[in-house]
Design an enzyme around this catalytic site. Structure first.
Site, PDB file in Angstrom:
ATOM      1  N   CYS A  13       1.320  11.425  -2.321  1.00  0.00           N
ATOM      2  CA  CYS A  13       1.990  10.668  -2.999  1.00  0.00           C
ATOM      3  C   CYS A  13       2.159  10.073  -4.610  1.00  0.00           C
ATOM      4  CB  CYS A  13       1.252   9.461  -3.446  1.00  0.00           C
ATOM      5  SG  CYS A  13      -1.052   9.643  -3.174  1.00  0.00           S
ATOM      6  N   ASN A  16      -2.038  11.216  -6.181  1.00  0.00           N
ATOM      7  CA  ASN A  16      -2.965  12.360  -5.664  1.00  0.00           C
ATOM      8  C   ASN A  16      -4.113  11.527  -5.643  1.00  0.00           C
ATOM      9  OD1 ASN A  16      -3.856  16.006  -4.925  1.00  0.00           O
ATOM     10  ND2 ASN A  16      -3.683  14.527  -3.273  1.00  0.00           N
ATOM     11  N   CYS A  18      -5.211   8.396  -4.489  1.00  0.00           N
ATOM     12  CA  CYS A  18      -5.222   6.800  -3.651  1.00  0.00           C
ATOM     13  C   CYS A  18      -4.890   7.482  -2.379  1.00  0.00           C
ATOM     14  CB  CYS A  18      -4.637   6.085  -4.607  1.00  0.00           C
ATOM     15  SG  CYS A  18      -5.394   5.255  -5.540  1.00  0.00           S
ATOM     16  N   ARG A  19      -3.544   7.836  -2.009  1.00  0.00           N
ATOM     17  CA  ARG A  19      -2.982   6.816  -1.068  1.00  0.00           C
ATOM     18  C   ARG A  19      -3.378   8.911   0.290  1.00  0.00           C
ATOM     19  NH1 ARG A  19       2.342   4.793  -2.025  1.00  0.00           N
ATOM     20  NH2 ARG A  19       1.893   5.815  -4.679  1.00  0.00           N
ATOM     21  N   SER A  20      -2.232   9.449  -0.835  1.00  0.00           N
ATOM     22  CA  SER A  20      -2.646  10.900   0.039  1.00  0.00           C
ATOM     23  C   SER A  20      -4.022  11.817   0.282  1.00  0.00           C
ATOM     24  CB  SER A  20      -1.336  11.284  -0.666  1.00  0.00           C
ATOM     25  OG  SER A  20      -2.135  12.081  -1.737  1.00  0.00           O
ATOM     26  N   ASP A 129       1.675   1.368  -3.001  1.00  0.00           N
ATOM     27  CA  ASP A 129       0.548   1.572  -4.082  1.00  0.00           C
ATOM     28  C   ASP A 129      -0.298   1.352  -4.108  1.00  0.00           C
ATOM     29  OD1 ASP A 129      -0.642   3.211  -6.299  1.00  0.00           O
ATOM     30  OD2 ASP A 129       1.080   3.936  -7.280  1.00  0.00           O
TER      31      ASP A 129
HETATM   32  P1  4NP Z   1      -1.433   7.382  -5.374  1.00  0.00           P
HETATM   33  O1  4NP Z   1      -1.915   6.080  -6.525  1.00  0.00           O
HETATM   34  O2  4NP Z   1      -0.180   7.932  -5.958  1.00  0.00           O
HETATM   35  O3  4NP Z   1      -1.640   6.536  -4.148  1.00  0.00           O
HETATM   36  O4  4NP Z   1      -1.938   7.921  -5.355  1.00  0.00           O
HETATM   37  C1  4NP Z   1      -1.674   6.101  -7.964  1.00  0.00           C
HETATM   38  C2  4NP Z   1      -3.225   6.568  -8.610  1.00  0.00           C
HETATM   39  C3  4NP Z   1      -2.650   6.844  -9.867  1.00  0.00           C
HETATM   40  C4  4NP Z   1      -1.964   6.520 -10.649  1.00  0.00           C
HETATM   41  C5  4NP Z   1      -0.270   5.869  -9.366  1.00  0.00           C
HETATM   42  C6  4NP Z   1      -0.798   6.117  -8.455  1.00  0.00           C
HETATM   43  N1  4NP Z   1      -1.199   6.643 -12.021  1.00  0.00           N
HETATM   44  O5  4NP Z   1      -0.555   6.576 -12.832  1.00  0.00           O
HETATM   45  O6  4NP Z   1      -2.030   7.137 -12.375  1.00  0.00           O
END
Ligand code: 4NP
Length: 157
Positions: A13, A16, A18-20, A129
């Site tokens: 994702c 790294n 939240c989702r992955s 996201d």
């Molecule tokens: P993820 O979510 O891609 O599911 O881990 C996010 C976590 C942090 C950020 C973006 C997406 N960020 O911009 O910090």
């Protein structure tokens, strides 16, 4: 123990956190439930590097824990060039993850890159996201990740 035909899957994702990490934890759990642990090795990574070294987001840890899955020991990392060689499948959570992966990996590895839900046979569904939203986003991510994990692990049967 992995068997000689095991499939190495990297879930990817943006952050790294939240989702992955959730996909890594849920897929492992589902594969174990199906007696298929030795058919897969799994890891996760982000296309962005803002949170390298951090544990998953507390909201991802909480939704996993609610379903009996502990992802608290995972550590955020950014995708590396050799991941494209090492993994058999590199699965993005949304279309922009897939586009970023295809743009950053060498052309010969493009066939390894796909949308997680698409590869699982659920159709071109994205896992949005949840980082900036409420807890609903995490519950939704869990639900879709679980469904895709059951479908993808089941393909190994
Ligand atoms: P993820 O979510 O891609 O599911 O881990 C996010 C976590 C942090 C950020 C973006 C997406 N960020 O911009 O910090």
């Amino acid at each position: 123990m992995q068997n000689e035909h095991s499939t190495a899957i990297l879930f990817v994702c943006l952050g790294n956190i939240c989702r992955s990490p959730l996909a890594e934890g849920v897929f492992s759990h589902v594969a174990a439930d199906l007696g298929l642990s030795s058919d897969f090795s799994v890891d996760s990574a982000g296309t962005g590097g803002w949170h390298v070294g951090s544990a998953p987001d507390p909201r991802s840890i909480a939704i996993a824990a609610k379903h009996g899955i502990d992802i608290s020991g995972q550590s955020c990392r950014r995708i590396a060039d050799d991941d494209f060689e090492r993994f058999d499948l590199i699965l993005g959570m949304d279309r922009s993850n897939v586009d970023d992966l295809k743009a950053s990996g060498a052309h010969r590895y493009r066939s390894k890159v796909d949308l997680f839900c698409g590869k699982a046979g659920l159709g071109p569904i994205e896992i949005p996201d949840p980082y900036y939203g409420g807890d609903d986003g995490f519950a939704n991510a869990y639900r879709v990740i679980r469904e895709a994990s059951v479908a993808l692990a089941g393909q190994a049967r």
